[in-house]
Design an enzyme around this catalytic site. Sequence first.
Site, PDB file in Angstrom:
ATOM      1  N   ASP A  10      26.966  46.118  50.603  1.00 55.06           N
ATOM      2  CA  ASP A  10      28.170  45.878  49.821  1.00 55.06           C
ATOM      3  C   ASP A  10      28.033  44.448  49.269  1.00 55.06           C
ATOM      4  O   ASP A  10      27.273  43.642  49.817  1.00 55.06           O
ATOM      5  CB  ASP A  10      29.396  46.006  50.733  1.00 55.06           C
ATOM      6  CG  ASP A  10      30.669  45.599  50.034  1.00 55.06           C
ATOM      7  OD1 ASP A  10      30.921  46.079  48.919  1.00 55.06           O
ATOM      8  OD2 ASP A  10      31.415  44.765  50.603  1.00 55.06           O
TER       9      ASP A  10
ATOM     10  N   ASP B 193      30.919  42.125  47.629  1.00 54.68           N
ATOM     11  CA  ASP B 193      32.046  41.223  47.934  1.00 54.68           C
ATOM     12  C   ASP B 193      32.330  41.204  49.434  1.00 54.68           C
ATOM     13  O   ASP B 193      32.624  42.240  50.024  1.00 54.68           O
ATOM     14  CB  ASP B 193      33.312  41.681  47.196  1.00 54.68           C
ATOM     15  CG  ASP B 193      33.151  41.645  45.688  1.00 54.68           C
ATOM     16  OD1 ASP B 193      32.792  40.585  45.157  1.00 54.68           O
ATOM     17  OD2 ASP B 193      33.387  42.681  45.030  1.00 54.68           O
TER      18      ASP B 193
ATOM     19  N   GLY C  64      37.344  46.568  49.341  1.00 59.21           N
ATOM     20  CA  GLY C  64      36.492  47.723  49.080  1.00 59.21           C
ATOM     21  C   GLY C  64      37.095  48.749  48.147  1.00 59.21           C
ATOM     22  O   GLY C  64      36.431  49.696  47.726  1.00 59.21           O
TER      23      GLY C  64
END
Length: 215
Positions: free
Chosen positions: A8, A10, A45
């Site tokens: 992922d 961020d 997310g």
Amino acid sequence: MIQAVIFDLDGVIVSTDECHYQAWKRMAEEENIPFNRTINERLRGVSRMESLDIILENSAREYSNKEKAALAARKNSYYVELIQSLSENDLLPGALHALRSLRENGIKIAIGSSSKNTPLIMKRLGIESLFDAVADGNDISRSKPDPEVFLLAAQKLGMSPGDCLVVEDADSGVEAALRAGMKVLGVGSAKNNPRATVTAGDLSSFDILSYIRQS
Ligand code: BG6
Ligand code: MG
């Protein structure tokens, strides 16, 4: 045997969290919508439009789809303004080392992010050339916890989901990885998530390569 790692972006590679928070806060204050850090945690997310829907749960009035698109665009313009100053100093502890050591040891690495700003952020950080594949918010129609972005990243790498490890800071991302049939390392906000296969505070306190070799 794990042969690829999907990161992922961020909250795992880069600390953009505060920029997202400040941009949403500015937009919410202009609209007189109550917004705070507790609500902000639910946006981790989650896609831009779904984040907006969560914020609008506290709005005194209804917004049309056209107005919602304008609010999201306004927030994004504030966010893009804030991330212009991102540099390699904003990389999270251990991230660069993890990426380099995986690459040097023949493990494929990809990005799996909900953000449509992924290309801009990677450019600002100067990390584009490190990845074998990128799947981001521009490629998908279903946001985490849907597994779409991770399945796409695995497909772009030419890997089976079962051969991939995901690194995530969002609970929604941990669920997405599990639904994709992948193992998941929870870090940051997901460091205490009992659903994660394994957890760590951040990438500086976890040796992904050793973990892969033992798995
Ligand atoms: C995720 C962030 O990576 O991207 C979320 O954790 C954000 O907070 C989402 O809402 C979408 O980002 P963007 O850049 O497309 O607005
Ligand atoms: Mg994240």
